[in-house]
Scaffold this active site. Sequence first.
Site, PDB file in Angstrom:
ATOM      1  N   ASP A  30     -13.188 -27.537 -29.748  1.00 49.25           N
ATOM      2  CA  ASP A  30     -14.041 -26.357 -29.570  1.00 49.25           C
ATOM      3  C   ASP A  30     -13.286 -25.308 -28.763  1.00 49.25           C
ATOM      4  O   ASP A  30     -12.584 -25.621 -27.793  1.00 49.25           O
ATOM      5  CB  ASP A  30     -15.332 -26.759 -28.851  1.00 49.25           C
ATOM      6  CG  ASP A  30     -16.417 -25.719 -29.005  1.00 49.25           C
ATOM      7  OD1 ASP A  30     -17.426 -26.004 -29.680  1.00 49.25           O
ATOM      8  OD2 ASP A  30     -16.269 -24.615 -28.442  1.00 49.25           O
ATOM      9  N   GLY A  93     -30.184 -23.958 -30.792  1.00 52.35           N
ATOM     10  CA  GLY A  93     -28.983 -23.346 -30.226  1.00 52.35           C
ATOM     11  C   GLY A  93     -27.823 -23.260 -31.196  1.00 52.35           C
ATOM     12  O   GLY A  93     -26.673 -23.077 -30.784  1.00 52.35           O
ATOM     13  N   GLN A  94     -28.099 -23.367 -32.504  1.00 51.91           N
ATOM     14  CA  GLN A  94     -27.016 -23.297 -33.487  1.00 51.91           C
ATOM     15  C   GLN A  94     -26.520 -21.855 -33.630  1.00 51.91           C
ATOM     16  O   GLN A  94     -27.323 -20.921 -33.745  1.00 51.91           O
ATOM     17  CB  GLN A  94     -27.513 -23.800 -34.847  1.00 51.91           C
ATOM     18  CG  GLN A  94     -26.407 -23.871 -35.897  1.00 51.91           C
ATOM     19  CD  GLN A  94     -26.865 -24.514 -37.208  1.00 51.91           C
ATOM     20  OE1 GLN A  94     -28.053 -24.816 -37.380  1.00 51.91           O
ATOM     21  NE2 GLN A  94     -25.930 -24.714 -38.113  1.00 51.91           N
ATOM     22  N   HIS A 100     -22.161 -29.241 -38.014  1.00 50.11           N
ATOM     23  CA  HIS A 100     -21.087 -29.823 -37.212  1.00 50.11           C
ATOM     24  C   HIS A 100     -21.686 -30.739 -36.153  1.00 50.11           C
ATOM     25  O   HIS A 100     -22.785 -30.510 -35.647  1.00 50.11           O
ATOM     26  CB  HIS A 100     -20.234 -28.736 -36.553  1.00 50.11           C
ATOM     27  CG  HIS A 100     -21.016 -27.657 -35.868  1.00 50.11           C
ATOM     28  ND1 HIS A 100     -21.631 -26.643 -36.550  1.00 50.11           N
ATOM     29  CD2 HIS A 100     -21.292 -27.451 -34.560  1.00 50.11           C
ATOM     30  CE1 HIS A 100     -22.251 -25.854 -35.704  1.00 50.11           C
ATOM     31  NE2 HIS A 100     -22.063 -26.315 -34.478  1.00 50.11           N
ATOM     32  N   LEU A 101     -20.924 -31.768 -35.819  1.00 48.15           N
ATOM     33  CA  LEU A 101     -21.239 -32.633 -34.688  1.00 48.15           C
ATOM     34  C   LEU A 101     -20.364 -32.202 -33.525  1.00 48.15           C
ATOM     35  O   LEU A 101     -19.144 -32.086 -33.679  1.00 48.15           O
ATOM     36  CB  LEU A 101     -20.927 -34.095 -35.001  1.00 48.15           C
ATOM     37  CG  LEU A 101     -21.653 -34.772 -36.157  1.00 48.15           C
ATOM     38  CD1 LEU A 101     -21.171 -36.223 -36.272  1.00 48.15           C
ATOM     39  CD2 LEU A 101     -23.151 -34.740 -35.930  1.00 48.15           C
TER      40      LEU A 101
HETATM   41  P1  5GP Z   1     -23.203 -24.325 -32.303  1.00 45.88           P
HETATM   42  O1  5GP Z   1     -23.546 -23.301 -31.251  1.00 45.88           O
HETATM   43  O2  5GP Z   1     -23.409 -23.750 -33.687  1.00 45.88           O
HETATM   44  O3  5GP Z   1     -23.870 -25.644 -32.126  1.00 45.88           O
HETATM   45  O4  5GP Z   1     -21.659 -24.643 -32.120  1.00 45.88           O
HETATM   46  C1  5GP Z   1     -20.666 -23.767 -32.541  1.00 45.88           C
HETATM   47  C2  5GP Z   1     -19.457 -24.058 -31.709  1.00 45.88           C
HETATM   48  O5  5GP Z   1     -18.351 -23.424 -32.315  1.00 45.88           O
HETATM   49  C3  5GP Z   1     -19.539 -23.551 -30.270  1.00 45.88           C
HETATM   50  O6  5GP Z   1     -19.427 -24.633 -29.358  1.00 45.88           O
HETATM   51  C4  5GP Z   1     -18.376 -22.577 -30.177  1.00 45.88           C
HETATM   52  O7  5GP Z   1     -17.713 -22.614 -28.922  1.00 45.88           O
HETATM   53  C5  5GP Z   1     -17.469 -23.024 -31.302  1.00 45.88           C
HETATM   54  N1  5GP Z   1     -16.645 -21.960 -31.855  1.00 45.88           N
HETATM   55  C6  5GP Z   1     -17.029 -20.692 -32.127  1.00 45.88           C
HETATM   56  N2  5GP Z   1     -16.009 -19.995 -32.650  1.00 45.88           N
HETATM   57  C7  5GP Z   1     -14.942 -20.849 -32.692  1.00 45.88           C
HETATM   58  C8  5GP Z   1     -13.596 -20.714 -33.141  1.00 45.88           C
HETATM   59  O8  5GP Z   1     -13.160 -19.660 -33.621  1.00 45.88           O
HETATM   60  N3  5GP Z   1     -12.798 -21.800 -33.044  1.00 45.88           N
HETATM   61  C9  5GP Z   1     -13.255 -22.990 -32.521  1.00 45.88           C
HETATM   62  N4  5GP Z   1     -12.373 -23.992 -32.454  1.00 45.88           N
HETATM   63  N5  5GP Z   1     -14.515 -23.149 -32.096  1.00 45.88           N
HETATM   64  C10 5GP Z   1     -15.360 -22.107 -32.185  1.00 45.88           C
END
Ligand code: 5GP
Length: 114
Positions: A30, A93-94, A100-101
Site C-alpha cells: 500500500d 471506507g472503500q 482488494h484485501l
Molecule cells: P480502500 O480505501 O479502497 O479500502 O483501499 C485503497 C487503498 O489503496 C488505500 O489503502 C490506499 O492507500 C491505496 N492506494 C491508493 N492509491 C495507491 C497507489 O497508487 N498505489 C498503491 N500501492 N496503493 C494505493
Amino acid sequence: MGDTLFGKIIRREIPADIVYEDADVLAFRDIAPQAPVHVLFIPKKPIATLNDVPDTDAALIGKLVMAAVCWAKSQGFADTGYRLVTNCNQDGGQTVFHIHLHLLAGRQMHWPPG
Ligand code: 5GP
C-alpha cells in the site's frame, strides 16, 4: 465497470512494489501503509465491490484469501498474527473500486477499528 488505478498497476502502467503474483492474483504494498506490513491483494479480474462478486467467482475470492494467508506464512508472521480487511462502499471506507484485501501486520491491531 470503469478502469481504476489498480487496473493500471496490473497492466504495469503505473509502478507498484509487487510482492506476489499468480495467474489470478496480484499483491503489492500500500502506498500509505497503516502498519509495518500493509499489502493489498487484488484479483486481476476487475470487480468493483464485494457486492458485485458473482456466485461463479466464489473460488476466486477463496484464491485471494489463500494467497494472502500463504504469503503471511512465507513472511514468517502468520503465527504472531495479522489482519485481513475488505472495505465495501462508502460506509465501509472503500476508495478504490476494484476489490482488494488489506493485509496488515507487524504491530498489535485494535478493535473496534475506526
Ligand atoms: P480502500 O480505501 O479502497 O479500502 O483501499 C485503497 C487503498 O489503496 C488505500 O489503502 C490506499 O492507500 C491505496 N492506494 C491508493 N492509491 C495507491 C497507489 O497508487 N498505489 C498503491 N500501492 N496503493 C494505493
